[in-house]
Design a protein around this motif. Structure first.
Motif, PDB file in Angstrom:
ATOM      1  N   PHE A 112      72.154  25.226   7.984  1.00  0.00           N
ATOM      2  CA  PHE A 112      72.442  26.184   6.424  1.00  0.00           C
ATOM      3  C   PHE A 112      71.432  25.949   5.616  1.00  0.00           C
ATOM      4  CE2 PHE A 112      76.986  27.645   5.573  1.00  0.00           C
ATOM      5  CZ  PHE A 112      77.643  27.783   7.069  1.00  0.00           C
ATOM      6  N   ASP A 113      71.249  27.539   5.361  1.00  0.00           N
ATOM      7  CA  ASP A 113      69.933  27.439   4.342  1.00  0.00           C
ATOM      8  C   ASP A 113      70.782  27.244   3.145  1.00  0.00           C
ATOM      9  OD1 ASP A 113      68.455  28.472   2.618  1.00  0.00           O
ATOM     10  OD2 ASP A 113      67.509  30.031   4.022  1.00  0.00           O
ATOM     11  N   GLU A 114      70.571  25.919   2.371  1.00  0.00           N
ATOM     12  CA  GLU A 114      71.180  25.935   1.340  1.00  0.00           C
ATOM     13  C   GLU A 114      70.497  26.099   0.544  1.00  0.00           C
ATOM     14  OE1 GLU A 114      74.484  25.619   1.071  1.00  0.00           O
ATOM     15  OE2 GLU A 114      75.517  25.063   2.491  1.00  0.00           O
ATOM     16  N   VAL A 115      69.159  26.642   0.168  1.00  0.00           N
ATOM     17  CA  VAL A 115      67.716  26.573  -0.786  1.00  0.00           C
ATOM     18  C   VAL A 115      68.274  27.046  -1.695  1.00  0.00           C
ATOM     19  CG1 VAL A 115      65.716  27.421  -1.271  1.00  0.00           C
ATOM     20  CG2 VAL A 115      66.129  26.468   0.818  1.00  0.00           C
ATOM     21  N   GLN A 116      69.755  28.427  -2.110  1.00  0.00           N
ATOM     22  CA  GLN A 116      69.675  29.224  -3.141  1.00  0.00           C
ATOM     23  C   GLN A 116      70.646  28.419  -3.477  1.00  0.00           C
ATOM     24  OE1 GLN A 116      69.944  32.879  -5.040  1.00  0.00           O
ATOM     25  NE2 GLN A 116      68.234  32.218  -3.577  1.00  0.00           N
ATOM     26  N   THR A 117      72.530  28.401  -2.436  1.00  0.00           N
ATOM     27  CA  THR A 117      73.400  27.891  -2.474  1.00  0.00           C
ATOM     28  C   THR A 117      73.781  26.361  -2.914  1.00  0.00           C
ATOM     29  OG1 THR A 117      74.010  27.911  -0.194  1.00  0.00           O
ATOM     30  CG2 THR A 117      74.198  29.404  -1.660  1.00  0.00           C
ATOM     31  N   ALA A 142      66.241  23.499  -1.608  1.00  0.00           N
ATOM     32  CA  ALA A 142      64.783  23.243  -2.536  1.00  0.00           C
ATOM     33  C   ALA A 142      65.961  23.364  -3.914  1.00  0.00           C
ATOM     34  CB  ALA A 142      64.108  23.953  -1.806  1.00  0.00           C
ATOM     35  N   LYS A 143      65.835  24.200  -4.006  1.00  0.00           N
ATOM     36  CA  LYS A 143      65.717  25.343  -5.255  1.00  0.00           C
ATOM     37  C   LYS A 143      66.229  24.342  -6.355  1.00  0.00           C
ATOM     38  CE  LYS A 143      65.285  30.384  -4.501  1.00  0.00           C
ATOM     39  NZ  LYS A 143      65.237  30.359  -3.385  1.00  0.00           N
ATOM     40  N   GLY A 144      67.221  24.406  -6.730  1.00  0.00           N
ATOM     41  CA  GLY A 144      68.169  23.372  -7.447  1.00  0.00           C
ATOM     42  C   GLY A 144      67.887  21.573  -7.827  1.00  0.00           C
TER      43      GLY A 144
HETATM   44  C1  LIG Z   1      64.443  31.367  -2.068  1.00  0.00           C
HETATM   45  C2  LIG Z   1      65.135  30.946  -1.035  1.00  0.00           C
HETATM   46  C3  LIG Z   1      64.125  30.518   0.313  1.00  0.00           C
HETATM   47  C4  LIG Z   1      62.246  29.773  -0.113  1.00  0.00           C
HETATM   48  O1  LIG Z   1      62.283  29.329  -1.094  1.00  0.00           O
HETATM   49  P1  LIG Z   1      60.588  28.669  -1.885  1.00  0.00           P
HETATM   50  O2  LIG Z   1      60.677  28.062  -1.977  1.00  0.00           O
HETATM   51  O3  LIG Z   1      60.648  30.208  -2.075  1.00  0.00           O
HETATM   52  O4  LIG Z   1      60.122  29.127  -0.146  1.00  0.00           O
HETATM   53  C5  LIG Z   1      64.469  30.639   1.377  1.00  0.00           C
HETATM   54  N1  LIG Z   1      65.674  30.871   1.648  1.00  0.00           N
HETATM   55  C6  LIG Z   1      67.156  30.653   0.504  1.00  0.00           C
HETATM   56  C7  LIG Z   1      68.214  31.407   0.977  1.00  0.00           C
HETATM   57  C8  LIG Z   1      66.108  30.880  -0.949  1.00  0.00           C
HETATM   58  O5  LIG Z   1      67.117  31.686  -1.964  1.00  0.00           O
END
Ligand SMILES: *Cc1c(COP(=O)(O)O)cnc(C)c1O
Length: 397
Positions: free
Chosen positions: A222-227, A251-253
């Protein structure tokens, strides 16, 4: 420095790879931003879902500045308390067993891709290396993450791309089933596709995805970078679907404004990236981890998460109450919402409301995207939405 000077310097010496708005921000407070002219904006973007606690949150500022004054960086050749504490807390909140920290979302996904391939190689040998991802997905800008990104427009110029990726449409179980051939080691998805247009996966699809992958020992990433980190009203979006992935990236938040990426894994994947197999000079830096720990202090509280969900429901209710023909649909969950427009350019609308003092994002080709700070209050939500309503009403008279 005034705006013209900042813009001139950037034009002269910055790579012109961003289509920037004609605004330079100098400070922020809570959900508000202030530009070089002193003009105030309500921020429905939070630096693309990064500034989860808003600007200048005292608890976060205190944690980060104390850590900066105490110990800024030592490298991963040594232990530090902020790293160990963050790993422990984040894995527990995610229902996972081990964590790795890098510096961005793309980097977390790169690591997850390496991990999936090594897991499969050790257990099944060569050739089982394909990663299945979804069309309209976004996984980052580095070579493997960019290849994983299921949007053809990203697959120009930078040849050759990384081998071993396959794309299927979201929410289509038959296509998924057909794609899971013997060479597949992992499927990577976003619970709600962010950049692609705020497109949520359906519960039946996620159930089928979990069933098929576990049946074949294919890793579910699961790519939870944003969610992640409370954005959708649960700590992670898969918790809203009640499924258990093998690997989670986020990542992000998480850093509240500092660069951090994390890979979280379950028991089965705990020892795959063994000593020397992966690393990062900056990853899990004490200052960044102190910031992330301060974010977790706030967003991990059940009442706080319930509040995020409620704010999201309220925003949906308000927007649907306008009954504007310019709006086709509101999608998403918690404070990750997409407003699908009917025939209007989201980029144009975003630029127009910016002039009226509202920062808003876009997603895909037809949607506005709301990712306000999770701490935003009811009043600022209403004020920001009113700016949007005024702008959209212009198009429907
Ligand atoms: C923003 C994002 C990424 C990439 O993150 P970066 O910090 O810009 O490298 C990867 N996956 C998802 C779902 C994102 O929203």
């Amino acid at each position: 420095m005034d705006f013209a000077k900042i813009k001139e310097l950037d034009a002269e010496s910055g790579m012109q790879n961003y289509g920037r708005n004609d605004v330079a921000f100098v400070s922020g407070k809570g959900p508000f931003l202030y530009d070089t002219e002193g003009k105030e904006y309500i921020d429905f973007g939070s630096g693309i879902g990064v500034v989860s606690l808003g600007y200048g949150n005292p608890h976060w500022v205190d944690a980060v500045s104390r850590q900066a004054a105490t110990l800024s960086h030592v490298s991963n050749l040594f232990y530090t308390e902020p790293y160990a504490v963050l790993a422990s807390r984040l894995t527990k909140l995610a229902g996972m067993k081990a964590a790795f920290f890098g510096n961005s979302g793309a980097e977390a996904n790169e690591g997850a891709i390496k991990l999936a391939r090594k897991y499969s190689f050790e257990k099944y040998g060569k050739g089982r290396h394909t990663i299945v991802t979804l069309l309209q997905s976004f996984h980052g800008r580095t070579m493997a993450a960019l290849t994983a990104t299921g949007q053809p427009s990203y697959h120009d110029y930078f040849f050759p791309f990384v081998e071993g990726f396959r794309y299927v449409p979201a929410n289509d179980s038959d296509e998924l089933k057909a794609a899971l051939t013997d060479d597949v080691c992992a499927v990577m998805v976003e619970g709600i596709q962010g950049e692609g247009g705020v497109i949520p996966l359906s519960q039946t699809y996620v159930d089928e995805l979990a069933r098929l992958t576990s049946q074949k020992d294919i890793l579910l990433i699961f790519d939870e970078v944003q969610t992640g980190n409370g954005r959708t009203g649960t700590m992670f979006s898969y918790q809203g679907f009640s499924v258990e992935p093998d690997v989670v990236t986020t990542a992000k938040g998480l850093g509240g404004g500092l660069p951090i990426g994390a890979i979280l894994v379950n028991e089965k994947c705990k020892n795959v990236l063994s000593q020397g197999m992966h690393g990062s000079t900056f990853g899990g830096n004490p200052i960044v981890c102190a910031g992330a720990n301060a974010v977790l202090d706030v967003v991990s509280q059940p009442e706080f998460l319930a509040g995020v969900a409620q704010k999201g429901d309220r925003i949906k209710e308000i927007i649907l109450g306008w009954q504007l023909p310019a709006i086709k649909e509101v999608r998403g969950k918690g404070l990750m919402l997409g407003i699908v427009l009917d025939g209007l350019s989201p980029k144009k609308v975003a630029a127009d409301v910016l002039k009226r003092g509202l920062v808003i994002l876009t997603a895909g080709s037809d949607a506005l995207r709301l990712l306000p700070p999770l701490t935003i209050g009811k009043e600022e939500i209403e004020k920001g939405l009113e700016i949007l309503r005024c702008q959209l009403t212009l198009f429907t008279q």
